[in-house]
Scaffold this active site. Sequence first.
Site, mmCIF file in Angstrom:
data_model
loop_
_atom_site.group_PDB
_atom_site.id
_atom_site.type_symbol
_atom_site.label_atom_id
_atom_site.label_comp_id
_atom_site.label_asym_id
_atom_site.label_seq_id
_atom_site.Cartn_x
_atom_site.Cartn_y
_atom_site.Cartn_z
ATOM 1 N NE ARG A 76 -3.489 -2.601 2.980
ATOM 2 C CZ ARG A 76 -4.909 -2.958 1.700
ATOM 3 N NH1 ARG A 76 -5.214 -2.455 0.872
ATOM 4 N NH2 ARG A 76 -4.835 -4.242 2.457
ATOM 5 N NE ARG A 176 -12.762 -1.655 5.503
ATOM 6 C CZ ARG A 176 -11.433 -1.784 4.489
ATOM 7 N NH1 ARG A 176 -10.371 -1.096 5.298
ATOM 8 N NH2 ARG A 176 -11.474 -0.769 3.755
#
Length: 328
Positions: A76, A176
Site C-alpha cells: 500500500r 469490512r
Amino acid sequence: MRPNIKNIAVLTSGGDAPGMNACIRAVVRTGIYNGINMFGVLQGYQGLINNNIIPMDARSVSNIIHLGGTVLKTARCLEFKTDEGMDQAYANMKAHDIDALVVIGGDGTFTGARRFSERHPVSVIGIPGTIDNDLYGSDFTLGYDTAINTVIEAIDKIRDTADSHDRLFFVEVMGRDSGCIALRSAIACGAEAVLLPEKATSLEELIRTLETGAATKKSSSIVIVSEGHKQGGAYDIAKHVKERFNHYDTKVTILGHLQRGGSPSSFDRILGSRLGYAAVNELLKGSSRQMVGLRGNDIQLTSLDEALTAHSFKLESDLLEMTKVLSI
C-alpha cells in the site's frame, strides 16, 4: 486502428488474492504473443516510484499458476496519492518506454490508476483482484471463490469439535464493507446465524435464534460474523451473547488472513487467465481507464469511474432468506 503500444507493465496492489499469479501469467504471455515487450512492477505503485521495474518473458511466469499470493509482491503506497509520487512513477515508466499499465487489485488500486491516467498520458486497464467481491462490474472478483472455499474448509473442521463438546462458535471472516464471504459461507456450512455489515441484526434476534436451536436439541451452533458488523467483532458479540445465553460453551475463532492464502481454486485460475488475456487485448484495441470483469459468462468492460462509484452490488435476497429457513 491498433494503438502504438510497444511496452506494457503489470502490477498488483493492495491486498493479495488467490488467482493473481494466474492473471499475471496471462497478461505477460498474451502481451508477448502479440509482440509486446512486457514488464513487471514489484510491490505495486511503490515499485513504480522506486523504479523497481523488471523485464518479463514467457519463462518468467512459468510454474506460478497454482501459487497463492503474488510473485510481483504488493504494497500500500501513500506516496502514490500525491502529485509528486505520480510524477516520479511516470518518469520511471518513460525511462523504460512503457506505454500502458495493467493493474490488478481493488478499489484503492483502481482509484490510483484512474488519477494516474488523468494526470499522465498512460493507458490503464484494471483487473478486479479482491476476495471481498465488492467491485461493481464483475459478478465475481479474483480470489473470492478461493476465499470462500478456505472458509468452508475451516468451518467444517470447527463444526466437528463444536458437535463433540456442545459448543457455540463465533467465527469471524473478512468483509469490512461486504458480507459476500460471510453470507455464502453461512449457506454452504449450514451456519445457525450470520451477521452482515449490510443487514442490521440485533443481539436480541440472534439470541432468540440460538434459544430456538437449543430448545430443539441442537448439539452445537455456528455463528458467522463479518468483520464489518455494526455490533463489533466476534469477540465483542460473543461476550454480550454469553452474558445472556449460556446453554453452550462459547468459543471464538478469527480466520483472518488465512482467507487470503492458499492455492487458487480452478475457478479463480480460469477467471484470472480470462481477465489477464482480456486486459491486454483491450489495451491493444485502444481501451483505457476501464476494468475487465465477468458478467454472466462473458468478459465485459466497465469504466473505472463506474466501477468505483456505482457500488450497486446487493446481497442475494434468496440467500438472505435461506439463512433463516435452512438453519432451523
